[in-house]
Write a protein that holds these residues in place. Structure first.
Motif, PDB file in Angstrom:
ATOM      1  N   LEU A  15       2.003  44.175  30.651  1.00  0.00           N
ATOM      2  CA  LEU A  15       0.997  45.131  31.117  1.00  0.00           C
ATOM      3  C   LEU A  15       1.650  46.443  31.558  1.00  0.00           C
ATOM      4  O   LEU A  15       1.059  47.516  31.388  1.00  0.00           O
ATOM      5  N   VAL A  16       2.853  46.374  32.119  1.00  0.00           N
ATOM      6  CA  VAL A  16       3.541  47.610  32.507  1.00  0.00           C
ATOM      7  C   VAL A  16       3.923  48.401  31.244  1.00  0.00           C
ATOM      8  O   VAL A  16       3.736  49.623  31.193  1.00  0.00           O
ATOM      9  N   ILE A  17       4.385  47.702  30.225  1.00  0.00           N
ATOM     10  CA  ILE A  17       4.688  48.358  28.939  1.00  0.00           C
ATOM     11  C   ILE A  17       3.413  49.010  28.392  1.00  0.00           C
ATOM     12  O   ILE A  17       3.413  50.160  27.944  1.00  0.00           O
ATOM     13  N   GLY A  18       2.301  48.289  28.479  1.00  0.00           N
ATOM     14  CA  GLY A  18       1.011  48.829  28.037  1.00  0.00           C
ATOM     15  C   GLY A  18       0.601  50.039  28.853  1.00  0.00           C
ATOM     16  O   GLY A  18       0.106  51.036  28.310  1.00  0.00           O
ATOM     17  N   LEU A  19       0.832  49.969  30.161  1.00  0.00           N
ATOM     18  CA  LEU A  19       0.433  51.083  31.036  1.00  0.00           C
ATOM     19  C   LEU A  19       1.223  52.346  30.703  1.00  0.00           C
ATOM     20  O   LEU A  19       0.659  53.441  30.664  1.00  0.00           O
ATOM     21  N   LEU A  20       2.507  52.189  30.437  1.00  0.00           N
ATOM     22  CA  LEU A  20       3.305  53.364  30.069  1.00  0.00           C
ATOM     23  C   LEU A  20       2.752  53.981  28.783  1.00  0.00           C
ATOM     24  O   LEU A  20       2.617  55.201  28.669  1.00  0.00           O
ATOM     25  N   GLU A  21       2.388  53.132  27.832  1.00  0.00           N
ATOM     26  CA  GLU A  21       1.824  53.626  26.566  1.00  0.00           C
ATOM     27  C   GLU A  21       0.483  54.346  26.826  1.00  0.00           C
ATOM     28  O   GLU A  21       0.220  55.390  26.235  1.00  0.00           O
ATOM     29  N   VAL A  22      -0.323  53.807  27.720  1.00  0.00           N
ATOM     30  CA  VAL A  22      -1.599  54.448  28.073  1.00  0.00           C
ATOM     31  C   VAL A  22      -1.341  55.832  28.673  1.00  0.00           C
ATOM     32  O   VAL A  22      -1.958  56.835  28.272  1.00  0.00           O
ATOM     33  N   LEU A  23      -0.407  55.897  29.616  1.00  0.00           N
ATOM     34  CA  LEU A  23      -0.140  57.172  30.288  1.00  0.00           C
ATOM     35  C   LEU A  23       0.439  58.189  29.303  1.00  0.00           C
ATOM     36  O   LEU A  23       0.120  59.379  29.361  1.00  0.00           O
ATOM     37  N   GLU A  24       1.251  57.703  28.351  1.00  0.00           N
ATOM     38  CA  GLU A  24       1.770  58.604  27.314  1.00  0.00           C
ATOM     39  C   GLU A  24       0.665  59.026  26.347  1.00  0.00           C
ATOM     40  O   GLU A  24       0.648  60.164  25.883  1.00  0.00           O
ATOM     41  N   SER A  25      -0.264  58.114  26.071  1.00  0.00           N
ATOM     42  CA  SER A  25      -1.402  58.468  25.188  1.00  0.00           C
ATOM     43  C   SER A  25      -2.228  59.582  25.823  1.00  0.00           C
ATOM     44  O   SER A  25      -2.709  60.476  25.124  1.00  0.00           O
ATOM     45  N   ILE A  26      -2.408  59.490  27.143  1.00  0.00           N
ATOM     46  CA  ILE A  26      -3.191  60.518  27.839  1.00  0.00           C
ATOM     47  C   ILE A  26      -2.459  61.859  27.758  1.00  0.00           C
ATOM     48  O   ILE A  26      -3.081  62.899  27.541  1.00  0.00           O
ATOM     49  N   GLU A  27      -1.116  61.819  27.860  1.00  0.00           N
ATOM     50  CA  GLU A  27      -0.348  63.068  27.711  1.00  0.00           C
ATOM     51  C   GLU A  27      -0.539  63.649  26.308  1.00  0.00           C
ATOM     52  O   GLU A  27      -0.761  64.845  26.145  1.00  0.00           O
ATOM     53  N   ARG A  28      -0.488  62.769  25.286  1.00  0.00           N
ATOM     54  CA  ARG A  28      -0.661  63.240  23.907  1.00  0.00           C
ATOM     55  C   ARG A  28      -2.077  63.776  23.687  1.00  0.00           C
ATOM     56  O   ARG A  28      -2.284  64.700  22.913  1.00  0.00           O
ATOM     57  N   ALA A  65       4.639  41.948  35.736  1.00  0.00           N
ATOM     58  CA  ALA A  65       3.705  41.786  34.612  1.00  0.00           C
ATOM     59  C   ALA A  65       4.213  42.685  33.486  1.00  0.00           C
ATOM     60  O   ALA A  65       3.629  43.718  33.162  1.00  0.00           O
ATOM     61  N   THR A  66       5.349  42.280  32.896  1.00  0.00           N
ATOM     62  CA  THR A  66       6.080  43.152  31.962  1.00  0.00           C
ATOM     63  C   THR A  66       5.192  43.729  30.855  1.00  0.00           C
ATOM     64  O   THR A  66       5.199  44.936  30.612  1.00  0.00           O
TER      65      THR A  66
END
Ligand SMILES: *Cc1c(COP(=O)(O)O)cnc(C)c1O
Length: 375
Positions: free
Chosen positions: A235-248, A232-233
């Motif tokens: 959604l995986v791209i979206g998930l990485l962005e979500v996890l990076e947003s949480i880091e930020r 699910a390319t």
């Protein structure tokens, strides 16, 4: 309209943008790099030995967990629609199942689970929700999983954390399989499910069960940063962005802390205007209120104040409403939601409007900053 349902949750602007880029092929070094980074972040977040991402909704991951980890009898805790679903999955898979049933406001206990295990030695897996979203109920999952593993380490502990992972810190050290889904705390569109697995679970899976939901073939591929079938390319791209947003944002620890404070402040605010919290042990993922006017309150929230909250299902239809607390939530929006509930009560003639809800929310949320300054 403010979307405040406990799933689906709003997708942040930067995540929508990340998912709007041109399609990339899943069998490329470019996508494999994104997959690897997402996988590493998930392993850290879940604190599990292994992780698998599936193109499926949360229910797909529940089915994959049951079919790959339970070979005989499933013990499932049913205190709502999602707990009930584990039992239905076991039946559909041709497995035996034993169910512990509760009213939707009542958590299970270590004693009840252990009594069921003592009464039936065929039980080889236990399935439970961390937060049962049907009533916003928190089960004592950490205590139960520790007790089950102390009793018999071979019994698989399957935990549905779809409305808990990313919401609060969960001790996964005695959990064999923890499930998360994209459209709740991960703030993504539906369609991606995540399973965190212990090494014991990986051993139990062996060569796996089923075809599409065969976890053995997925584990083998995902360790190489690819998937057995088309990933699910987007959604995986979206998930990485979500996890990076949480880091930020300041990290997952800060998000857990702010979520707990916000959930508590909303509960206090609504109780301060005379409303009643439905579950005996409220989860942090949502605020659930039971009220004879639940339907009218929901309708007023939507039509007069532009706020969409969830109702209840089955026997709780028209009897409860549920306000989301998952994800990165703007405080000004949350304050408007509690204020709108108070305005709705005023429109229903229940109590005159005096701003108690938003005042209580702000006082509780910011109490550490509002302390009198020491001189
Ligand atoms: C939403 C939810 C599910 C089901 O997820 P789907 O993505 O709709 O299949 C399962 N368990 C819990 C606790 C949930 O909140």
């Amino acid at each position: 309209m403010l979307l405040f349902t406990p799933g689906p949750t709003p997708v942040p602007e930067n995540v929508r943008q990340a998912m709007a880029t041109v399609s990339i092929h899943h069998r490329t070094p470019e996508f494999e790099a994104i997959f690897r980074q997402t996988r590493e972040r998930l392993l850290a977040l879940l604190a599990t030995d292994e992780v698998v991402m599936l193109a499926a909704t949360g229910t797909g991951a529940m089915e994959a967990a049951v079919s790959n980890l339970c070979h005989h009898t499933l013990l499932n805790v049913n205190a709502g629609k999602f707990g009930e679903r584990f039992g239905k999955i076991a039946l559909a898979m041709g497995l035996e199942h034993v169910e512990l049933a509760y009213e939707w406001d009542t958590p299970t206990s270590v004693d009840d689970v252990m009594a069921a295990l003592h009464a039936n030695s065929n039980i080889d897996a236990v399935a439970i929700q961390i937060c049962e979203s049907a009533g916003g109920l928190r089960h004592p999952v950490e205590e139960i999983s520790a007790a089950v593993k102390a009793f018999n380490a071979d019994i698989m502990v399957i935990v549905d954390g779809i409305t808990a992972i990313g919401v609060e810190r969960v001790d996964t050290s005695h959990i064999d399989c923890v499930i998360a889904g994209s459209q709740k705390a991960f703030m993504l569109p539906p369609g991606l499910a995540i399973l965190g697995l212990s090494n014991t679970a990986v051993d139990t899976i062996g060569s796996g069960r089923g075809y599409y939901f065969n976890l053995a073939s997925e584990i083998q591929k995902q360790r190489q940063n690819t998937t057995a079938y088309t990933a699910a390319t987007t959604l995986v791209i979206g998930l990485l962005e979500v996890l990076e947003s949480i880091e930020r944002y300041g990290g997952i620890g800060k998000l857990y802390c702010d979520t707990a404070r916000r959930a508590k402040a909303v509960r206090f605010a609504l109780e301060a205007i005379g409303l009643h919290t439905y579950p005996k042990t409220p989860a942090k993922a949502m605020t659930t209120i039971d009220d004879t006017d639940a339907s009218s309150i929901r309708m007023l929230l939507k039509e007069e104040f532009g706020v969409n909250v969830a109702g209840g299902q089955d026997h709780l239809k028209g009897k409860i409403f549920r306000i989301n607390q998952m994800g990165l939530i703007e405080l000004n929006e949350m304050a408007w939601v509690v204020n709108s509930v108070e305005l709705s009560l005023a429109l229903l003639g229940r109590r005159p409007y005096d701003g108690t809800a938003s005042r209580t929310f702000n006082e509780e949320y910011f109490k550490h900053k509002l302390l009198p300054k020491e001189t």
